[in-house]
Write a protein that holds these residues in place. Structure first.
Motif, PDB file in Angstrom:
ATOM      1  N   ILE A  66       0.994  -1.076  -0.015  1.00  0.00           N
ATOM      2  CA  ILE A  66      -0.123   0.090   0.051  1.00  0.00           C
ATOM      3  C   ILE A  66       0.815   1.082  -0.002  1.00  0.00           C
ATOM      4  O   ILE A  66       1.811   1.386   0.424  1.00  0.00           O
ATOM      5  CB  ILE A  66      -0.970  -0.021   1.228  1.00  0.00           C
ATOM      6  N   VAL A  67       0.580   2.358  -0.750  1.00  0.00           N
ATOM      7  CA  VAL A  67       0.928   3.471  -0.731  1.00  0.00           C
ATOM      8  C   VAL A  67       0.616   4.235   0.262  1.00  0.00           C
ATOM      9  O   VAL A  67      -0.540   4.706   0.444  1.00  0.00           O
ATOM     10  CB  VAL A  67       1.003   4.351  -2.039  1.00  0.00           C
ATOM     11  N   VAL A  68       1.494   5.022   1.039  1.00  0.00           N
ATOM     12  CA  VAL A  68       1.165   6.090   2.267  1.00  0.00           C
ATOM     13  C   VAL A  68       1.884   7.049   1.923  1.00  0.00           C
ATOM     14  O   VAL A  68       3.031   7.247   1.715  1.00  0.00           O
ATOM     15  CB  VAL A  68       1.645   5.405   3.494  1.00  0.00           C
ATOM     16  N   ASP A  69       1.104   8.221   2.071  1.00  0.00           N
ATOM     17  CA  ASP A  69       1.737   9.647   1.937  1.00  0.00           C
ATOM     18  C   ASP A  69       2.123  10.134   3.511  1.00  0.00           C
ATOM     19  O   ASP A  69       1.299   9.875   4.434  1.00  0.00           O
ATOM     20  CB  ASP A  69       0.622  10.808   1.407  1.00  0.00           C
ATOM     21  N   VAL A  70       3.338  10.400   3.604  1.00  0.00           N
ATOM     22  CA  VAL A  70       3.942  11.098   4.941  1.00  0.00           C
ATOM     23  C   VAL A  70       3.371  12.476   5.244  1.00  0.00           C
ATOM     24  O   VAL A  70       3.405  13.141   4.289  1.00  0.00           O
ATOM     25  CB  VAL A  70       5.464  10.986   4.817  1.00  0.00           C
ATOM     26  N   GLU A  71       2.854  12.430   6.260  1.00  0.00           N
ATOM     27  CA  GLU A  71       2.423  14.077   6.672  1.00  0.00           C
ATOM     28  C   GLU A  71       3.157  14.123   8.251  1.00  0.00           C
ATOM     29  O   GLU A  71       3.310  13.401   8.946  1.00  0.00           O
ATOM     30  CB  GLU A  71       0.866  13.858   7.029  1.00  0.00           C
ATOM     31  N   ASP A 129       6.452  12.967   1.426  1.00  0.00           N
ATOM     32  CA  ASP A 129       6.891  11.992   0.620  1.00  0.00           C
ATOM     33  C   ASP A 129       5.982  10.782   0.565  1.00  0.00           C
ATOM     34  O   ASP A 129       4.853  10.702   1.376  1.00  0.00           O
ATOM     35  CB  ASP A 129       8.148  11.393   1.590  1.00  0.00           C
ATOM     36  N   ARG A 130       6.062   9.765  -0.259  1.00  0.00           N
ATOM     37  CA  ARG A 130       5.162   8.603  -0.437  1.00  0.00           C
ATOM     38  C   ARG A 130       6.187   7.549  -0.069  1.00  0.00           C
ATOM     39  O   ARG A 130       7.339   7.265  -0.660  1.00  0.00           O
ATOM     40  CB  ARG A 130       4.810   8.684  -1.843  1.00  0.00           C
ATOM     41  N   VAL A 131       5.764   6.439   0.670  1.00  0.00           N
ATOM     42  CA  VAL A 131       6.460   5.271   0.799  1.00  0.00           C
ATOM     43  C   VAL A 131       5.494   3.887   0.443  1.00  0.00           C
ATOM     44  O   VAL A 131       4.301   4.140   0.603  1.00  0.00           O
ATOM     45  CB  VAL A 131       6.827   5.245   2.576  1.00  0.00           C
ATOM     46  N   LEU A 132       6.180   2.831   0.172  1.00  0.00           N
ATOM     47  CA  LEU A 132       5.575   1.734   0.034  1.00  0.00           C
ATOM     48  C   LEU A 132       5.628   1.020   1.287  1.00  0.00           C
ATOM     49  O   LEU A 132       6.780   0.662   1.730  1.00  0.00           O
ATOM     50  CB  LEU A 132       6.191   1.049  -1.442  1.00  0.00           C
ATOM     51  N   VAL A 133       4.515   0.413   1.726  1.00  0.00           N
ATOM     52  CA  VAL A 133       4.275  -0.193   2.985  1.00  0.00           C
ATOM     53  C   VAL A 133       3.874  -1.782   2.531  1.00  0.00           C
ATOM     54  O   VAL A 133       3.015  -2.001   1.974  1.00  0.00           O
ATOM     55  CB  VAL A 133       3.232   0.409   4.078  1.00  0.00           C
ATOM     56  N   ARG A 134       4.521  -2.608   3.407  1.00  0.00           N
ATOM     57  CA  ARG A 134       4.297  -4.255   3.106  1.00  0.00           C
ATOM     58  C   ARG A 134       3.530  -4.753   4.326  1.00  0.00           C
ATOM     59  O   ARG A 134       3.922  -4.478   5.450  1.00  0.00           O
ATOM     60  CB  ARG A 134       5.456  -4.816   3.045  1.00  0.00           C
ATOM     61  N   SER A 187      -6.901   8.496   1.724  1.00  0.00           N
ATOM     62  CA  SER A 187      -5.418   7.635   1.592  1.00  0.00           C
ATOM     63  C   SER A 187      -5.582   7.276   3.198  1.00  0.00           C
ATOM     64  O   SER A 187      -6.153   7.288   4.100  1.00  0.00           O
ATOM     65  CB  SER A 187      -4.309   8.577   1.518  1.00  0.00           C
ATOM     66  N   VAL A 188      -4.478   5.892   3.552  1.00  0.00           N
ATOM     67  CA  VAL A 188      -4.361   5.454   4.698  1.00  0.00           C
ATOM     68  C   VAL A 188      -4.160   6.740   5.847  1.00  0.00           C
ATOM     69  O   VAL A 188      -4.765   6.395   6.885  1.00  0.00           O
ATOM     70  CB  VAL A 188      -2.959   4.575   4.601  1.00  0.00           C
ATOM     71  N   THR A 189      -3.538   7.676   5.381  1.00  0.00           N
ATOM     72  CA  THR A 189      -3.305   8.712   6.460  1.00  0.00           C
ATOM     73  C   THR A 189      -4.456   9.188   7.069  1.00  0.00           C
ATOM     74  O   THR A 189      -4.676   9.573   8.040  1.00  0.00           O
ATOM     75  CB  THR A 189      -2.180   9.711   6.004  1.00  0.00           C
ATOM     76  N   LEU A 192      -0.100  -1.238  10.504  1.00  0.00           N
ATOM     77  CA  LEU A 192      -0.627  -1.464   9.081  1.00  0.00           C
ATOM     78  C   LEU A 192       0.528  -2.384   8.299  1.00  0.00           C
ATOM     79  O   LEU A 192       0.027  -3.247   7.541  1.00  0.00           O
ATOM     80  CB  LEU A 192      -0.830  -0.019   8.455  1.00  0.00           C
ATOM     81  N   GLY A 193       1.785  -1.816   8.534  1.00  0.00           N
ATOM     82  CA  GLY A 193       2.865  -2.576   7.931  1.00  0.00           C
ATOM     83  C   GLY A 193       4.118  -1.932   7.947  1.00  0.00           C
ATOM     84  O   GLY A 193       4.213  -0.925   8.707  1.00  0.00           O
ATOM     85  N   THR A 194       5.228  -2.558   7.453  1.00  0.00           N
ATOM     86  CA  THR A 194       6.542  -2.009   7.390  1.00  0.00           C
ATOM     87  C   THR A 194       6.850  -1.367   6.267  1.00  0.00           C
ATOM     88  O   THR A 194       6.467  -1.663   5.087  1.00  0.00           O
ATOM     89  CB  THR A 194       7.333  -3.329   7.646  1.00  0.00           C
ATOM     90  N   VAL A 195       7.628  -0.220   6.306  1.00  0.00           N
ATOM     91  CA  VAL A 195       7.924   0.588   5.066  1.00  0.00           C
ATOM     92  C   VAL A 195       8.990  -0.189   4.448  1.00  0.00           C
ATOM     93  O   VAL A 195       9.937  -0.555   4.857  1.00  0.00           O
ATOM     94  CB  VAL A 195       8.391   1.898   5.609  1.00  0.00           C
ATOM     95  N   TRP A 196       8.734  -0.238   3.246  1.00  0.00           N
ATOM     96  CA  TRP A 196       9.662  -1.160   2.380  1.00  0.00           C
ATOM     97  C   TRP A 196      10.456  -0.123   1.292  1.00  0.00           C
ATOM     98  O   TRP A 196      11.781  -0.415   1.485  1.00  0.00           O
ATOM     99  CB  TRP A 196       9.033  -1.925   1.154  1.00  0.00           C
ATOM    100  N   LYS A 197       9.917   0.755   0.992  1.00  0.00           N
ATOM    101  CA  LYS A 197      10.792   1.808  -0.047  1.00  0.00           C
ATOM    102  C   LYS A 197       9.989   3.002  -0.032  1.00  0.00           C
ATOM    103  O   LYS A 197       8.921   3.329  -0.058  1.00  0.00           O
ATOM    104  CB  LYS A 197      11.234   1.185  -1.006  1.00  0.00           C
ATOM    105  N   ARG A 198      10.953   4.169  -0.142  1.00  0.00           N
ATOM    106  CA  ARG A 198      10.341   5.451  -0.807  1.00  0.00           C
ATOM    107  C   ARG A 198      10.094   5.413  -2.109  1.00  0.00           C
ATOM    108  O   ARG A 198      10.901   4.925  -2.755  1.00  0.00           O
ATOM    109  CB  ARG A 198      11.391   6.489  -0.250  1.00  0.00           C
TER     110      ARG A 198
END
Length: 152
Positions: free
Chosen positions: A28-33, A45-50, A85-87, A145-151
């Protein structure tokens, strides 16, 4: 031979569709706030969460924001309904500072405690701007929700 090749094309398309469905459930893509993870992550920033990954110390995770009385700066921003979004659902991004069996220091009691099974001790990289385990205590793993995999 032509028949065998023509059957492979629909089969590979089906496999691709199945892989996409599985990826959508696991990624899932998460926007950092907010500023709590600066300098590693900036607002926007946007991160990909596993999903479904058990986090280790040092990894960055996304967890459900606890229902506590928050200072004004820590309250989530209103997000337009069309941008669900998830946020928008009350999540926060933090770094895992401790997992079950690790010890953590409680400022309230001035004592050291062991993190029980099924809990995480989470910290923001920017302590002056972070609502984290120093203020709200341990976070249950079921709030993950999950672990950040990558930006992205």
């Amino acid at each position: 031979m032509i028949l065998a090749v023509s059957l492979l094309i629909p089969a590979s398309a089906a496999v691709a569709v199945v892989l996409m469905v599985v990826a959508r459930r696991r990624l899932i893509v998460v926007d950092v706030e907010g500023l709590s993870m600066q300098p590693e992550y900036e607002p926007g920033d946007r991160v990909l969460v596993r999903r479904g990954v058990i986090p280790r110390r040092g990894q960055v995770v996304v967890v459900k924001r606890p229902a506590v009385d928050l200072p004004e700066w820590a309250k989530p921003l209103a997000v337009p309904e069309e941008r669900r979004s998830v946020t928008a659902q009350g999540w926060m991004i933090k770094r895992v500072a401790g997992t079950s069996g690790d010890s953590w220091w409680s400022q309230e009691t001035g004592t050291e405690h062991l993190i029980p099974e099924g809990h995480l001790y989470l910290l923001g990289d920017n302590p002056e701007r972070s609502l984290d385990s120093r203020l709200i205590g341990l976070i249950p793993v079921d709030q993950l929700l999950g672990t950040v995999w990558k930006r992205l």
